[in-house]
Design a protein around this motif. Structure first.
Motif, mmCIF file in Angstrom:
data_model
loop_
_atom_site.group_PDB
_atom_site.id
_atom_site.type_symbol
_atom_site.label_atom_id
_atom_site.label_comp_id
_atom_site.label_asym_id
_atom_site.label_seq_id
_atom_site.Cartn_x
_atom_site.Cartn_y
_atom_site.Cartn_z
ATOM 1 N N ASP A 1 0.812 -1.373 0.164
ATOM 2 C CA ASP A 1 -0.161 -0.027 -0.075
ATOM 3 C C ASP A 1 1.020 1.312 0.050
ATOM 4 N N HIS A 2 1.855 1.147 0.871
ATOM 5 C CA HIS A 2 2.776 2.514 0.741
ATOM 6 C C HIS A 2 3.462 2.576 -0.696
ATOM 7 N N LEU A 3 3.820 1.606 -1.360
ATOM 8 C CA LEU A 3 4.348 1.950 -2.683
ATOM 9 C C LEU A 3 3.505 2.433 -3.671
ATOM 10 N N GLU A 4 2.222 1.821 -3.508
ATOM 11 C CA GLU A 4 0.908 2.138 -4.429
ATOM 12 C C GLU A 4 0.969 3.370 -4.125
ATOM 13 N N GLY A 5 1.035 4.093 -2.912
ATOM 14 C CA GLY A 5 0.610 5.477 -2.352
ATOM 15 C C GLY A 5 1.697 6.454 -2.838
ATOM 16 N N ILE A 6 2.822 6.272 -2.792
ATOM 17 C CA ILE A 6 3.784 7.056 -3.232
ATOM 18 C C ILE A 6 3.778 7.244 -4.795
ATOM 19 N N HIS A 7 3.693 6.020 -5.533
ATOM 20 C CA HIS A 7 3.504 6.130 -6.892
ATOM 21 C C HIS A 7 2.082 6.916 -7.332
ATOM 22 N N ALA A 8 1.156 6.490 -6.645
ATOM 23 C CA ALA A 8 0.019 7.268 -7.261
ATOM 24 C C ALA A 8 -0.026 8.797 -6.933
ATOM 25 N N PHE A 9 0.710 9.189 -5.975
ATOM 26 C CA PHE A 9 0.989 10.881 -5.543
ATOM 27 C C PHE A 9 1.726 11.393 -6.504
#
Length: 260
Positions: A241-249
């Motif tokens: 979820d963190h990896l997805e979150g920063i890529h999405a940001f």
């Protein structure tokens, strides 16, 4: 002391600490974290300074942690090093033997909001945006964010606000008890100066002694929370979820979290 990401100016009984990475919206990289730790620790040796103002250079107070640095494959963020610096920052900050005023303009988010909330008095410009929004990149608050939120609004409200990660206006943050003064557009620094003048014209030694007494009682809890934040944040940095979150940001899209 000379710094590359912050400045510290002293004038009589007042000091002003400015977050000075305006090109990065004063986002905190490891260098700034180290320099803030060194600065706050050094301020404990100041005998004359009785009021410290914290502000940001440029358009915002601080956008929080440097998310782009988290994605830099050439120089990846060492989360354990960052947590060591953050622990040093918050312990020294919370025990500063002076009254601390945060003057917020533009935005104060994530780690930047933790720093603002740790001040004794928070003044925010009415058009500023404030957010404890770690949840948006799959993380938990750090920099004492859990502690400062709980001190300001209580446990239940702190949980709910952290989970929601809502971006608040200054008026909304004031209504929730997160900040103390809302300044009309363009006046946040003038109002802060007025507060500094009022403080310095008061029996401020008594005020600082009250701060010392009350903060000393809470220090064990703060230390416990900092330890748990460090462990929890290190674990969250390894999640999908963190990896997805920063890529999405970075890609400016909505994240697709999976709870892992």
């Amino acid at each position: 002391m000379e710094f590359s990401t912050i400045t510290l100016e002293k004038l009589d009984r007042r000091a002003t600490l400015t977050l000075n990475r305006p090109h990065a919206m004063n986002a905190m990289d490891v260098v700034m974290m180290r320099e803030l730790a060194e600065c706050f620790e050094a301020l404990h040796q100041e005998q004359e300074i009785q009021v410290l103002v914290i502000r940001g250079e440029g358009k915002v107070f601080s956008a929080g942690g440097d998310i782009k640095a988290m994605l830099d494959s050439n120089k990846p963020l060492e989360i354990n090093d960052a947590m060591v610096y953050l622990t040093r920052i918050v312990k020294a900050y919370y025990q500063l033997p002076m009254i601390v005023i945060a003057a917020v303009h533009g935005a104060s988010a994530g780690l930047g909001f933790s720093l603002a909330l740790g001040a004794d008095i928070v003044v925010a410009c009415e058009n500023s945006k404030l957010a404890m929004n770690f949840i948006g990149i799959g993380l938990i608050p750090d920099g004492g964010g859990h502690f400062f939120m709980k001190e300001r609004v209580g446990t239940v409200k702190a949980k709910q606000m952290i989970w929601e990660g809502k971006v608040l206006t200054a008026s909304e943050a004031h209504d929730e008890g997160l900040i103390d003064y809302v300044a009309p557009d363009g006046t946040v620094f003038a109002i802060t100066d007025q507060l500094v003048g009022k403080m310095l014209a008061s029996p401020i030694a008594s005020m600082i002694t009250t701060k010392k007494i009350l903060h000393a009682q809470n220090l064990p809890q703060l230390e416990s929370i900092l330890s748990m934040e460090a462990a929890g944040q290190a674990a969250m940095h390894k999640t999908a979820d963190h990896l997805e979150g920063i890529h999405a940001f970075v890609e400016k899209r909505a994240p697709a979290f999976v709870g892992k």
